[in-house]
Design an enzyme around this catalytic site. Structure first.
Site, PDB file in Angstrom:
ATOM      1  N   GLY A 282      28.526  79.728  37.163  1.00 18.45           N
ATOM      2  CA  GLY A 282      27.381  78.846  37.035  1.00 18.45           C
ATOM      3  C   GLY A 282      27.673  77.576  36.272  1.00 18.45           C
ATOM      4  O   GLY A 282      26.794  76.732  36.100  1.00 18.45           O
ATOM      5  N   GLU A 315      33.676  83.621  34.954  1.00 14.38           N
ATOM      6  CA  GLU A 315      34.151  83.411  36.322  1.00 14.38           C
ATOM      7  C   GLU A 315      33.862  81.987  36.796  1.00 14.38           C
ATOM      8  O   GLU A 315      33.184  81.781  37.803  1.00 14.38           O
ATOM      9  CB  GLU A 315      33.495  84.423  37.262  1.00 14.38           C
ATOM     10  CG  GLU A 315      33.756  85.880  36.897  1.00 14.38           C
ATOM     11  CD  GLU A 315      32.871  86.841  37.674  1.00 14.38           C
ATOM     12  OE1 GLU A 315      32.152  86.371  38.587  1.00 14.38           O
ATOM     13  OE2 GLU A 315      32.887  88.044  37.379  1.00 14.38           O
ATOM     14  N   GLY A 317      34.241  78.526  38.729  1.00 10.42           N
ATOM     15  CA  GLY A 317      34.896  78.071  39.946  1.00 10.42           C
ATOM     16  C   GLY A 317      34.812  76.569  40.067  1.00 10.42           C
ATOM     17  O   GLY A 317      35.783  75.851  39.834  1.00 10.42           O
ATOM     18  N   PHE A 381      24.720  74.400  52.334  1.00 13.00           N
ATOM     19  CA  PHE A 381      24.524  75.677  51.648  1.00 13.00           C
ATOM     20  C   PHE A 381      24.725  75.611  50.145  1.00 13.00           C
ATOM     21  O   PHE A 381      24.413  76.559  49.443  1.00 13.00           O
ATOM     22  CB  PHE A 381      25.437  76.756  52.249  1.00 13.00           C
ATOM     23  CG  PHE A 381      26.893  76.590  51.942  1.00 13.00           C
ATOM     24  CD1 PHE A 381      27.404  77.014  50.724  1.00 13.00           C
ATOM     25  CD2 PHE A 381      27.766  76.048  52.868  1.00 13.00           C
ATOM     26  CE1 PHE A 381      28.750  76.876  50.431  1.00 13.00           C
ATOM     27  CE2 PHE A 381      29.119  75.908  52.579  1.00 13.00           C
ATOM     28  CZ  PHE A 381      29.603  76.324  51.359  1.00 13.00           C
ATOM     29  N   CYS A 422      28.804  67.092  67.820  1.00 20.37           N
ATOM     30  CA  CYS A 422      27.690  66.771  68.713  1.00 20.37           C
ATOM     31  C   CYS A 422      26.353  67.259  68.172  1.00 20.37           C
ATOM     32  O   CYS A 422      25.314  67.051  68.807  1.00 20.37           O
ATOM     33  CB  CYS A 422      27.934  67.368  70.096  1.00 20.37           C
ATOM     34  SG  CYS A 422      28.007  69.170  70.102  1.00 20.37           S
TER      35      CYS A 422
END
Length: 484
Positions: A282, A315, A317, A381, A422
């Protein structure tokens, strides 16, 4: 002027630009190799070294971008020559590690491989002594191939594939998470010697990507799960949580640490002496990190003080990867919009004598060779908003100049930026204004493109998801660790 020596391997999609530039660094930076892991780095020294490193990084990244784009003629180049490419500054990863050690000295980072499994990035982090958070067999294999000891890996996937469990048992990767009774029974059957972390539910309502709907045991269920683990003869060694990717509310860490403390007490009632707390991810790489770290550090000092002997891991990232990668994209097509309509070649009222389109009040749609199905999937996302800047236009390279940036001037030209597929949703930027006129063959660049970009690119429409990476290193300490 720092002159680079370029060693390229285009077939392997890896370039490395090595710089001999130790003379531009402060003593803090050249000594930081020895101080990063022993806690002796001072805040003022870090800030001084950071400023120097950032300046050198800009020069190196700019040189790498310039060398690449100025060597390409879009009118005559071979297919693939003008493809999207990255410039990765491994020195930025090194600086982020110094920053982590300064702000969270008790917490050992386990890099979230899923964020960006770049081989050079992982090699540097391994050399820095971090652990690795892996979520699949492939990620675990990649880390083990680098010679990392299995004890430095946590299989942080609460719902694991049977065959993957058998694989990690064979490899000696013992640390893993769980959050439900079915998973406990599976582990008891397939890997009873595993070292288990009970993942608890957290309030992740302020995060960009929420995980609480999918993972985490509520405090109402943790006591029962610990009892079942004891009944099955399993070894629970810690608690883990995750406040969501890209968290924005520091108090989420405080509440999660408080809840973890409750679970530690519950575990003691079943005879478990938990030894590790995993505070998850986070963490962002922007200025919010210090605020988050301050809250987390205070909470850990209150509920898990050093004298308790509890190991603390995390953790991160995007914290490590995001700001280390810059992406360059080529403009492959342009569409002129006049009064809300596309300008036709036969529309003589919009044409100059030489056949070019009059600018007037025109807006432009520019199409680049990357998009939402490629390295910009994070727009969909991961709720990211990459900001375009001009790398090269009108025969001039503009990296890190005033002209490269978005303009609010009245006469600035409006653009929308679109991907190559497309699909109509393949839009990177709805509206942005520049003083420059962009055309086919020009280049844009996007900073902070290291997190959840290349790792989630697809081959939709047949476009490649393999893109060159040019590596630079703005920190001598990182170069020493990598043997460069």
């Amino acid at each position: 002027m720092v002159m680079p020596t370029v060693v390229s391997d285009r077939m392997g999609t890896i370039d490395f630009i090595d710089y001999t530039n130790n003379h531009v660094f402060s003593k803090c930076q050249t000594d930081s190799l020895n101080t990063v892991n022993n806690g002796s780095l001072k805040h003022d020294d870090y800030l001084h070294g950071l400023a120097n490193g950032k300046l050198v990084a800009k020069q190196m990244i700019g040189d790498a971008l310039r060398q690449r784009v100025e060597s390409i003629d879009s009118e005559f180049c071979e297919p693939g020559d003008e493809d999207t490419f990255f410039v990765a500054d491994l020195g930025e990863v090194y600086r982020q590690h110094l920053r982590w050690k300064l702000n969270l000295p008790r917490v050992k980072p386990f890099y979230a491989v899923k964020c960006h499994p770049d081989e050079r990035l992982l090699q540097l982090l391994a050399a820095l002594g971090t652990g690795f958070d892996c979520a699949s067999k492939a990620e675990i294999e990649q880390v083990l191939r680098m010679g990392v000891d299995p004890s430095r890996i946590i299989y942080a996937q609460p719902c694991k594939t049977n065959s993957y469990l058998r694989y990690v048992a064979q490899q000696g990767v013992r640390q893993m998470t769980f959050d439900n009774a079915d998973e406990l029974r599976k582990i008891a059957r397939l890997y009873p010697d595993a070292e288990l972390f009970l993942r608890i539910l957290t309030d992740d309502s302020s995060s960009l990507c929420r995980f609480s709907m999918k993972f985490g045991a509520s405090l109402d269920s943790t006591d029962g799960l610990l009892g079942l683990a004891r009944q099955l003869g399993l070894n629970v060694v810690g608690v883990s949580f995750h406040v969501g990717s890209g968290a924005s509310d520091p108090t989420a860490f405080l509440k999660a640490v408080q809840d973890a403390h409750v679970v530690f007490q519950q575990a003691a009632a079943y005879g478990y002496s938990l030894k590790t707390l995993d505070v998850g991810g986070g963490f962002c790489s922007d200025d919010s990190f210090e605020q988050m770290a301050n809250v987390l550090r205070a909470a850990l000092d209150e509920y898990f003080p050093a004298h308790t002997g509890v190991n603390l891991i995390a953790e991160p990232g995007r914290y490590y990867a995001s700001s280390a990668f810059t992406l360059a994209c080529n403009i492959i097509a342009r569409r002129t919009i006049q009064d809300g309509s596309a300008v036709s070649v036969s529309d003589s009222s919009s044409m100059s004598d030489d056949g070019s389109v009059n600018n007037g009040d025109a807006r432009y749609m520019v199409y680049v060779n990357d998009g939402l199905y490629g390295n910009f999937s994070s727009i969909m996302f991961d709720h990211q908003h990459p900001v375009a800047k001009i790398l090269r236009a009108g025969g001039r390279t503009m990296y890190n100049s005033v002209a490269a940036h978005e303009s609010s001037a009245e006469d600035a030209i409006e653009y929308s930026i679109w991907g190559p597929t497309c699909d109509g949703i393949d839009r990177i930027t709805e509206s942005i204004r520049f003083r420059e006129i962009l055309d086919v063959g020009d280049w844009l660049y996007f900073e902070d493109m290291g997190a959840y970009t290349k790792c989630s690119a697809t081959t939709f429409n047949g476009f490649s998801n393999e893109h060159d990476v040019i590596y630079v290193c703005s920190e001598p300490g990182a170069m020493a660790l990598l043997g460069l």
